[in-house]
Design a protein around this motif. Sequence first.
Motif, PDB file in Angstrom:
ATOM      1  N   ASN A  76       0.958  -1.199  -0.049  1.00 56.71           N
ATOM      2  CA  ASN A  76       0.147  -0.033   0.119  1.00 56.71           C
ATOM      3  C   ASN A  76       0.850   1.339  -0.158  1.00 56.71           C
ATOM      4  O   ASN A  76       1.410   1.653   0.996  1.00 56.71           O
ATOM      5  CB  ASN A  76      -1.080   0.014   1.079  1.00 56.71           C
ATOM      6  CG  ASN A  76      -1.852   1.200   1.076  1.00 56.71           C
ATOM      7  OD1 ASN A  76      -1.910   2.285   1.752  1.00 56.71           O
ATOM      8  ND2 ASN A  76      -2.851   0.998   0.367  1.00 56.71           N
ATOM      9  N   ASN A 123      -3.230   0.014  -3.827  1.00 56.63           N
ATOM     10  CA  ASN A 123      -2.858  -1.298  -3.497  1.00 56.63           C
ATOM     11  C   ASN A 123      -2.169  -2.066  -5.046  1.00 56.63           C
ATOM     12  O   ASN A 123      -2.690  -1.807  -5.732  1.00 56.63           O
ATOM     13  CB  ASN A 123      -4.049  -2.163  -3.060  1.00 56.63           C
ATOM     14  CG  ASN A 123      -4.653  -1.750  -1.809  1.00 56.63           C
ATOM     15  OD1 ASN A 123      -3.941  -1.829  -0.789  1.00 56.63           O
ATOM     16  ND2 ASN A 123      -5.957  -1.320  -1.755  1.00 56.63           N
ATOM     17  N   LYS A 151       1.810  -4.496   3.539  1.00 61.66           N
ATOM     18  CA  LYS A 151       0.697  -4.757   4.493  1.00 61.66           C
ATOM     19  C   LYS A 151       1.000  -6.234   4.806  1.00 61.66           C
ATOM     20  O   LYS A 151       0.588  -6.447   6.048  1.00 61.66           O
ATOM     21  CB  LYS A 151      -0.369  -4.304   3.687  1.00 61.66           C
ATOM     22  CG  LYS A 151      -0.654  -2.848   3.802  1.00 61.66           C
ATOM     23  CD  LYS A 151      -1.533  -2.410   2.824  1.00 61.66           C
ATOM     24  CE  LYS A 151      -3.097  -2.824   3.596  1.00 61.66           C
ATOM     25  NZ  LYS A 151      -4.396  -2.284   2.910  1.00 61.66           N
ATOM     26  N   GLN A 152       0.999  -7.181   3.676  1.00 65.46           N
ATOM     27  CA  GLN A 152       1.105  -8.489   4.008  1.00 65.46           C
ATOM     28  C   GLN A 152       1.834  -9.275   3.033  1.00 65.46           C
ATOM     29  O   GLN A 152       2.126  -8.639   2.015  1.00 65.46           O
ATOM     30  CB  GLN A 152      -0.348  -9.120   3.980  1.00 65.46           C
ATOM     31  CG  GLN A 152      -1.440  -8.601   4.841  1.00 65.46           C
ATOM     32  CD  GLN A 152      -2.685  -9.322   4.516  1.00 65.46           C
ATOM     33  OE1 GLN A 152      -2.743 -10.595   4.431  1.00 65.46           O
ATOM     34  NE2 GLN A 152      -3.606  -8.680   4.489  1.00 65.46           N
TER      35      GLN A 152
END
Length: 135
Positions: free
Chosen positions: A69, A101, A75-76
Motif C-alpha cells: 500500500n 494497493n 501490508k502482508q
Amino acid sequence: ASSEFPLSAACSYAVEPLADARIVLGQTKGDYIEGKAIYTKTFGPEVGQVQVMLETDGRMLNAKVELLNGPNNVKQAFEIFTNNGKLNSLFVVFDTPGEGNVVRVTNLAPLEFPCTAYTAATKSSSESPGAMTWN
C-alpha cells in the motif's frame, strides 16, 4: 529490546465458494514470471479483495507474494518454497481497502524455474460487507 505482538490464527480446509475459486482462477490467463524476476499488478480503490495464485508446471516454486500500500509499504507477505509447484501451489486472498494497493510477486528461484501468477479482483469496495465471505 524485543517487542511481542499478540496473534490469533486458525487454519482449515477451504469450503464453498473458496474451494472452487482456485480452479476458476487457474482457468484464466496467468502471467509468466521467470526466475529472479519481479511482477507487479496495481488495483484501483474500487477493488475490495484480490485473489492471487502461484504455481509451476511441476518444478520447484520458490517465491514471495506481497500486498503493498504505497511505495514499498508492505501490508502482508507470504513466502513459499516447494519442490512441486503444481501439486503444492500457493493461493491467498487479500482484503484491499483504500487506494494504492499493489500485488508484488518475486520469483526467488533461479532462471530455470519460472512460475505463473494468476490475479483477480473478487470483490468491489462498494459491495456490502459480507457480499463474498471466505471461511
